[in-house]
Design a protein around this motif. Sequence first.
Motif, PDB file in Angstrom:
ATOM      1  N   ASN A  90       0.821  -1.209   0.000  1.00  0.00           N
ATOM      2  CA  ASN A  90       0.000   0.000   0.000  1.00  0.00           C
ATOM      3  C   ASN A  90       0.859   1.266   0.000  1.00  0.00           C
ATOM      4  OD1 ASN A  90       0.646   0.696   2.787  1.00  0.00           O
ATOM      5  ND2 ASN A  90      -0.747  -0.946   3.416  1.00  0.00           N
ATOM      6  N   ASP A 414      -2.507  -1.355   7.177  1.00  0.00           N
ATOM      7  CA  ASP A 414      -3.182  -0.162   6.640  1.00  0.00           C
ATOM      8  C   ASP A 414      -3.883   0.650   7.722  1.00  0.00           C
ATOM      9  OD1 ASP A 414      -5.316  -1.778   7.241  1.00  0.00           O
ATOM     10  OD2 ASP A 414      -5.923  -2.123   5.175  1.00  0.00           O
ATOM     11  N   HIS A 451       1.043   6.078  10.750  1.00  0.00           N
ATOM     12  CA  HIS A 451      -0.319   5.532  10.876  1.00  0.00           C
ATOM     13  C   HIS A 451      -1.133   6.282  11.927  1.00  0.00           C
ATOM     14  CE1 HIS A 451      -0.281   1.693   8.494  1.00  0.00           C
ATOM     15  NE2 HIS A 451       1.018   1.893   8.571  1.00  0.00           N
TER      16      HIS A 451
END
Length: 838
Positions: A90, A414, A451
């Motif tokens: 990703n 993710d 994140h």
Amino acid sequence: MEDLFAHSYPGTSAKTLFADVILPVPIPKWFTYKVEREFQDRIGIGYRVMVRFGNTKILTGIVARVHQKAPEAYLAKPLLDVLDDFPVVNALQIKFWNWMASYYCCHIGEVMHAALPSGLKLSTESRVQVHPDFDPEAPGFPMDERELLVLETLAKHDEMKVEQFEQLLPGKISHKIIKSLLTKGAVLLYESVREKYSPKTEQRIRLAQQYLAEKGLLQELFAQLKGKQKQEEVLLKYLQVLPVFQKPEQNTGGIVKSVLIDHGCSPSSIDTLVKKGILEAFKVTISRFDELETGQDQVELSPLQQQTLEEIQRQFQEKQTLLLQGITGSGKTEIYIQLIKEVLESGSQVLLLLPEIALTTHLVFRLKKVFGSKMGVFHSKYSDNERVEVWQGVLSGRFNFIIGVRSSLFLPFDSLGLVIVDEEHEPSYKQFDPAPRFQARDAAIMLAWMHQAKTLLGSATPAFESFYNAQTGKYGYVSLEKRYGNAELPYFHLADILADKKKNLLKLDFTRILREKIQEALNKQEQVLIFQNRRGYAPYLSCEECGWIPECEHCDVSLTYHQYQEELRCHYCGFKEKLPKACPACGSHKITTVGVGTERIEENLSLLFPEARIARMDLDTTRSKYGYQRILEDFGAGNVDILVGTQMITKGLDFDKVSLVGVVDADRILYFPDFRSGERAFQQITQVAGRAGRREKTGDVVIQTRRPDQLIFRQIMAGDYRGFYQQELRERKQFFYPPFVKNIKITTKHKDVKTAEQAALHLKNLLASIEAKKILLGPEKSLIGKIKNLYLFELWIKLEKSVSVQEQFKVQLMEAIRTLQGDRKFRPVRFLIDVDPF
């Protein structure tokens, strides 16, 4: 660059598209390839693509950007293939790779090579086939017997791997024969590209659907099979194992073929029923990991642990990174479990980092009981296929919680909510070779920041940099200073090796007090851990007559003696040679061992305590996939009385019956030539001491040393981490060491000693002109001056801690190295950059 992480370009199929591709090569740029029409609807950020690199190489690349601008410097080659139906990487991962390449002064291709499991990379293999135009009857070049043998073998197969011919013809001859056949136009040689990953499948059997639709058909079937006892047995056993008439839906999944075979059914009879259409054979893809129910084990916190948990949660509201300093045995794991549960319930992912595989065996079993199959494990002992399955498990959402070693930072998260770095002080978190030479603890903090997740660093003896950041307010800080339950801290004993030697009390490297304590533990049927941070039988051999010491042919080190294999081995390049019967220098037979390794300690203990069951845990005994697990299971089951080991036994092991820990040679750690040697000694001895007396009983720790007057031993015995920290910090500030400066080490490597030294000197001169507050040290010959026939010189840089200064300096450093590599003389020199060296 604004569309760097744009995913795709819908509606542009009529336009020419280009893809910037990251390739696993040490070159500081992406490579642009043309996207053919057939791939334009199937490509985007994070897809794997197959590309041609140079004239012959075929590589796996990752798409970093899709755009419409053709490269100006070269004609873009077309992509050969798009390998995925969905992205395997990703955008956040690519951002993380870019940061790592920039911070650790390497190339993004090197980061990608480290990040992707081998199973996700293509492999190429050379294959041979008969040339379609070759006529064996036509007159031409004569063929000898070996060439005819190859052609006869190929006639039976469409193609064969080059390696397979080595079974026909000995050694290098097979390659000569194939080369000869190529010249004569008899065969073709080509590269076959294949995916390394293959899913695990199992063969299953089910009853053909028509026999379920009407029971009468099944009765007719049994009538037809009358007299065919083995086939009848197969059918009866299937219906017995799987009651498909009561639950018809179960027939769809069938049963594993091996189940029928295990019940005594004939494999040939099963195959016959399949051929007749009575049974159907099919394959299903299965997981390589066991499925476990979640919530088999519940964790209850003590009042002190609950208070600590609440303080962590409170500080996380203000700080992104927090240091939890909990003494050994204080129950940090239970706190981790509660935090992990909360984050998983919120829908986010969790990563728990451990320094070594040795810890995963013990912790995985415990955490599996709590989190079941939602937890994935990732480490280097897994096969390529297993690592790909974990990677895909994170992508698909099967695994929301990962426990693993430093390589698990690269998994395709993710939505990370929490990263826990257990035993954050451990040097095992540092990757030394190859590039990227990253520090997993520091990289984890950056990954969590990307994140917008929290990072918890846990340790009984934190790294000085982490503790300094906590003390200066950059990190949050929580301490846990009592052992869990009623467990008491161990009682320390300092054993003076030299004093015992003078009194003739030292026997086989063991002082009187350590021998007595071992015997005492054995009498009580308790267990003992013996720590020595040196594997092998002895560090080296020496001739008593002339002083000769066997050295490696390729490195500037003495060879380590391994008694069990009766060989001398280099721990740097792997060179081995048999034990000499006489000194090659003077012919004397008086060759003796010098120093002590884990093998020798194991042997000495068996002589001192012949009744004891002894095992050894070091790199040599844990090379296999389940090596750690077997040793720890034996020890945990009480089948081992004394476990001898290297630093592997210092981390995270929790066994009820361990009442004694012995440190054979504390001086070996303390007097290592490194500014961190005191810090390392404090951490390792404190950690291994924490394995003693983990429940209600008070354990014993015996530290053997030649310098019992050293202040550090009193600080270890008192658990005075802060006092030791303050003392060391003053010295580091005075002499410009971390945490007050940024360290960068550059090593030059070349087969010629003068070239290696000159390259380092030229680099120093270039770096001296860079405007920044810095200290340049060296170049000096490395501690090990030659490894694998290459000479090593080191240049050390102490740089001010300003982030902007560091970034600018690193850019200019890379430019200086490129300038040197442009010089023909220094082109073959390898420059290894190590940021934050340990």
